[in-house]
Structures are given as C-alpha cells and as structure tokens.
Design a protein around this motif. Structure first.
Motif, PDB file in Angstrom:
ATOM      1  N   VAL A   1      72.880  21.177  48.765  1.00  0.00           N
ATOM      2  CA  VAL A   1      72.767  19.772  49.160  1.00  0.00           C
ATOM      3  C   VAL A   1      72.756  19.657  50.686  1.00  0.00           C
ATOM      4  CG1 VAL A   1      73.945  17.527  49.119  1.00  0.00           C
ATOM      5  CG2 VAL A   1      73.727  18.850  47.014  1.00  0.00           C
TER       6      VAL A   1
ATOM      7  N   ILE B   1      69.343  20.423  51.931  1.00  0.00           N
ATOM      8  CA  ILE B   1      68.471  19.274  51.682  1.00  0.00           C
ATOM      9  C   ILE B   1      68.723  18.173  52.715  1.00  0.00           C
ATOM     10  CG2 ILE B   1      67.967  17.400  50.052  1.00  0.00           C
ATOM     11  CD1 ILE B   1      68.558  19.416  47.784  1.00  0.00           C
ATOM     12  N   ARG B   2      69.982  17.859  52.919  1.00  0.00           N
ATOM     13  CA  ARG B   2      70.326  16.803  53.879  1.00  0.00           C
ATOM     14  C   ARG B   2      69.813  17.116  55.278  1.00  0.00           C
ATOM     15  NH1 ARG B   2      73.465  13.240  51.417  1.00  0.00           N
ATOM     16  NH2 ARG B   2      75.020  14.070  49.990  1.00  0.00           N
TER      17      ARG B   2
ATOM     18  N   ILE C   1      66.128  16.620  55.439  1.00  0.00           N
ATOM     19  CA  ILE C   1      65.778  15.193  55.468  1.00  0.00           C
ATOM     20  C   ILE C   1      66.092  14.598  56.843  1.00  0.00           C
ATOM     21  CG2 ILE C   1      66.340  12.918  54.508  1.00  0.00           C
ATOM     22  CD1 ILE C   1      66.564  14.262  51.766  1.00  0.00           C
TER      23      ILE C   1
ATOM     24  N   LEU D   1      65.699   9.908  46.493  1.00  0.00           N
ATOM     25  CA  LEU D   1      67.155   9.857  46.397  1.00  0.00           C
ATOM     26  C   LEU D   1      67.600   8.587  45.683  1.00  0.00           C
ATOM     27  CD1 LEU D   1      66.636  11.775  49.075  1.00  0.00           C
ATOM     28  CD2 LEU D   1      69.088  11.673  49.134  1.00  0.00           C
TER      29      LEU D   1
ATOM     30  N   ARG E   1      58.251  15.556  51.201  1.00  0.00           N
ATOM     31  CA  ARG E   1      58.612  16.466  50.108  1.00  0.00           C
ATOM     32  C   ARG E   1      58.257  17.904  50.466  1.00  0.00           C
ATOM     33  NH1 ARG E   1      56.412  13.334  44.713  1.00  0.00           N
ATOM     34  NH2 ARG E   1      58.223  11.976  44.385  1.00  0.00           N
ATOM     35  N   ALA E   2      57.096  18.075  51.080  1.00  0.00           N
ATOM     36  CA  ALA E   2      56.660  19.433  51.426  1.00  0.00           C
ATOM     37  C   ALA E   2      57.656  20.089  52.378  1.00  0.00           C
ATOM     38  CB  ALA E   2      55.267  19.391  52.047  1.00  0.00           C
TER      39      ALA E   2
ATOM     40  N   VAL F   1      60.910  19.350  52.769  1.00  0.00           N
ATOM     41  CA  VAL F   1      62.180  19.637  52.102  1.00  0.00           C
ATOM     42  C   VAL F   1      62.019  20.859  51.186  1.00  0.00           C
ATOM     43  CG1 VAL F   1      63.961  18.729  50.563  1.00  0.00           C
ATOM     44  CG2 VAL F   1      62.918  17.237  52.262  1.00  0.00           C
ATOM     45  N   ARG F   2      60.877  20.936  50.511  1.00  0.00           N
ATOM     46  CA  ARG F   2      60.633  22.103  49.650  1.00  0.00           C
ATOM     47  C   ARG F   2      60.654  23.382  50.479  1.00  0.00           C
ATOM     48  NH1 ARG F   2      57.599  26.142  48.284  1.00  0.00           N
ATOM     49  NH2 ARG F   2      56.532  25.756  50.252  1.00  0.00           N
TER      50      ARG F   2
ATOM     51  N   TYR G   1      54.545  26.618  42.293  1.00  0.00           N
ATOM     52  CA  TYR G   1      54.674  25.613  43.358  1.00  0.00           C
ATOM     53  C   TYR G   1      54.960  24.231  42.761  1.00  0.00           C
ATOM     54  CZ  TYR G   1      53.767  23.181  47.755  1.00  0.00           C
ATOM     55  OH  TYR G   1      53.899  22.420  48.896  1.00  0.00           O
TER      56      TYR G   1
ATOM     57  N   GLN H   1      58.451  24.092  41.394  1.00  0.00           N
ATOM     58  CA  GLN H   1      59.411  23.961  42.506  1.00  0.00           C
ATOM     59  C   GLN H   1      59.520  22.494  42.931  1.00  0.00           C
ATOM     60  OE1 GLN H   1      58.395  26.385  45.861  1.00  0.00           O
ATOM     61  NE2 GLN H   1      58.915  28.325  44.868  1.00  0.00           N
ATOM     62  N   MET H   2      58.362  21.867  43.085  1.00  0.00           N
ATOM     63  CA  MET H   2      58.326  20.473  43.503  1.00  0.00           C
ATOM     64  C   MET H   2      59.066  19.587  42.500  1.00  0.00           C
ATOM     65  SD  MET H   2      57.269  19.336  46.246  1.00  0.00           S
ATOM     66  CE  MET H   2      56.079  19.582  47.514  1.00  0.00           C
TER      67      MET H   2
ATOM     68  N   MET I   1      62.745  20.180  42.646  1.00  0.00           N
ATOM     69  CA  MET I   1      63.312  19.599  43.862  1.00  0.00           C
ATOM     70  C   MET I   1      63.475  18.088  43.711  1.00  0.00           C
ATOM     71  SD  MET I   1      61.660  19.287  47.622  1.00  0.00           S
ATOM     72  CE  MET I   1      60.773  17.798  47.217  1.00  0.00           C
TER      73      MET I   1
ATOM     74  N   LEU J   1      66.864  15.975  44.041  1.00  0.00           N
ATOM     75  CA  LEU J   1      67.089  14.887  44.998  1.00  0.00           C
ATOM     76  C   LEU J   1      67.638  13.657  44.288  1.00  0.00           C
ATOM     77  CD1 LEU J   1      63.962  15.016  47.367  1.00  0.00           C
ATOM     78  CD2 LEU J   1      66.222  15.965  47.737  1.00  0.00           C
ATOM     79  N   GLY J   2      67.107  13.401  43.096  1.00  0.00           N
ATOM     80  CA  GLY J   2      67.535  12.228  42.341  1.00  0.00           C
ATOM     81  C   GLY J   2      68.959  12.342  41.820  1.00  0.00           C
ATOM     82  N   ALA J   3      69.446  13.584  41.752  1.00  0.00           N
ATOM     83  CA  ALA J   3      70.790  13.792  41.197  1.00  0.00           C
ATOM     84  C   ALA J   3      71.873  13.831  42.281  1.00  0.00           C
ATOM     85  CB  ALA J   3      70.816  15.085  40.395  1.00  0.00           C
ATOM     86  N   ILE J   4      71.440  13.845  43.540  1.00  0.00           N
ATOM     87  CA  ILE J   4      72.427  13.866  44.624  1.00  0.00           C
ATOM     88  C   ILE J   4      73.057  12.486  44.742  1.00  0.00           C
ATOM     89  CG2 ILE J   4      72.759  14.093  47.131  1.00  0.00           C
ATOM     90  CD1 ILE J   4      70.418  16.011  47.167  1.00  0.00           C
TER      91      ILE J   4
END
Lengths: 186, 86
Positions: A115, A118-119, A122, A138, A165-166, A168-169, B47, B50-51, B54, B58-61
């Motif tokens: 996390v 990710i943060r 972002i 989010l 998204r790209a 962060v991935r 790929y 992965q997307m 991801m 993000l939605g679960a954070i």
C-alpha cells in the motif's frame, strides 16, 4: 473526503480543516442545491473547490496548465520492453513478458508495504492524474461522476486515468519483481 | 491512434488501448483486434491481469486512518452553523 482533500493540500490536518469548511459550505448552500446534480457530486464539488483554494493559498497546488503540455502520446510502458519496429517477426512485441501476479496472495497486495508503494506512486503523479485515479479507483466513482465534478471531458478523463494507472502499475511491477513475488508468464 | 487499422495489433499498441478496453469504449473493430491478440499473447494477458488486479487492489485500500470523530466533525459543524443561524 480527507483523502480527496489531501490531493490539494499539504497535510492531513489542513485536509481535515478543509473537510470541515466544505461541510459548512454544504449546509450554507443546501437551500440553493437544485438537485440537478447528484447530492454526492455536489458535495464533492464544494470540497474540491475549497481544497484547491486552500492549496493555492499555501502554494502547494501547481497550476494545472503547467502540466497540460505533457505529451498525451508518450508511451506509458518503457519502449525498452518491446522489440524494435524493424524486427522481422515480432516488431513491437514484448522483449520480455510482464510477469504473472496471480500467485501473489491477497494479504501481500494489501500489506502495509505494498500500500505504501501504491501511495507513493500516486503522490508522484501529476495532480490531474492523481485526482482522476483517486476518484475512479480508490473511491470507486463512475467516469460520468468524475467528469461532472472535475468538469472535464470523458476522453480527457480516460487519458488521465490511463496514464495514472500505467505509472502505478509500473511502481508495483518493480516492487514485486524485486521481491521476486511475481512469476514468469509463459 | 489509427482506429481504422486492421491486421494484428502489436503488444506496444495493445498496452495503450488497455484503459479503453477496460472502460468498454473501444470501437467494436478494435475490440475484436484487442481480444484476438490476447488469445495468442501470454505477455499481454499477463499485462491485462496485472492491471485488473491492481485496480481491484486500489479499490480495496481504505483510508489509513478513519478518525474516531469521523461523524462527530460534521455534526459539530452543523451545531455551530445552527447556532449562527439564530
């Protein structure tokens, strides 16, 4: 709401302040609320407006125009990842495949350290990309809601989301690859 | 991006169409090319997965710190506001 306000202002305390201000704005404006927009988007518009104003006052927000010349056609995946366009058989195909994440357990994905990755990713985004990915992925908003609140066109929203998204991935990919959590996809 | 192109997509093109694919905004012709490519390319399937993973993550954070006064704050604002109205 605090998370959203933090896109624009420097710290959590200020963000909380802004949320408080926004609620006040909501109460004051409730009589003028015409019900044309959903209540949610209206409340968040007020919040974003207040947060932006506060952010500018604190010189935190970089004017969005400063970012607008970022090339929308710039590739989102490192071109080094692909074979050259004059390759006889596999022009512009992967030189090494992205790895599989399916063996990564859910607990690892939501662990504090993931996390954190990710943060940070972002936080490093351009503000307009940060706004869109925060609201869409989010907060789980629809593209229509995001376009409404941010007053942007659907196509623009999609480009911002795509680029966000790209990035962060990419951050996650390096993290998982370094930790050897991903496995080959062949 | 040239929407009318035919023939096989290159991986480098596919990755730039992925958001449109996930958003369901690809024109039918492009969507077919996208999916055809996926059936033959493990790299692009990885790929895409992965997307998707991801995005789910993000939605679960959750917000890291839900203040115990989460509801108290708007309530206080409301009380203050009511008071000022008098």
């Amino acid at each position: 709401m605090v998370r959203l306000a933090m896109i624009y202002v420097g710290n959590r305390e200020t963000a909380k302040d802004v949320v408080q201000e926004a609620w006040l704005g909501v109460l004051q404006g409730l009589g003028r609320f015409e019900g044309r927009a959903a209540l949610k988007t209206w409340i968040f518009s007020i919040l974003i407006h207040r947060a932006k104003t506060r952010g500018q006052r604190e010189n935190r927000t970089i004017p969005f125009s400063a970012w607008s010349d970022a090339d929308p056609l710039e590739p989102t995946v490192d071109p080094e990842r692909f074979l050259p366009s004059d390759h006889p058989q596999w022009a512009r195909h992967w030189s090494t495949f992205p790895r599989n994440w399916d063996a990564i357990p859910e607990e690892q994905l939501l662990s504090a350290e993931t996390v954190q990755v990710i943060r940070q990713a972002i936080d490093r985004l351009e503000p307009s990309q940060r706004e869109v990915i925060t609201l869409r992925d989010l907060e789980g908003w629809s593209s229509a809601e995001v376009c409404n609140v941010l007053q942007i066109k659907e196509t623009n929203q999609r480009v911002l989301l795509h680029r966000a998204r790209a990035k962060v991935r990419r951050a996650l990919e390096s993290f998982f690859d370094e930790r050897d959590l991903s496995r080959p996809s062949r | 991006m040239d929407k009318m192109k035919t023939g096989e997509l290159a991986c480098q093109e596919l990755v730039e169409l992925i958001t449109e694919y996930l958003e369901g905004t690809l024109v039918p012709n492009e969507r077919v090319r996208f999916e055809q490519h996926l059936t033959t390319c493990a790299g692009c399937r990885a790929y895409l997965e992965q997307m998707r993973r991801m995005i789910r993550t993000l939605g679960a954070i959750t917000e890291e710190e839900i203040p115990e006064d989460a509801l108290e704050q708007p309530l206080q604002t409301f009380r203050g506001w009511k008071h000022d109205q008098k």
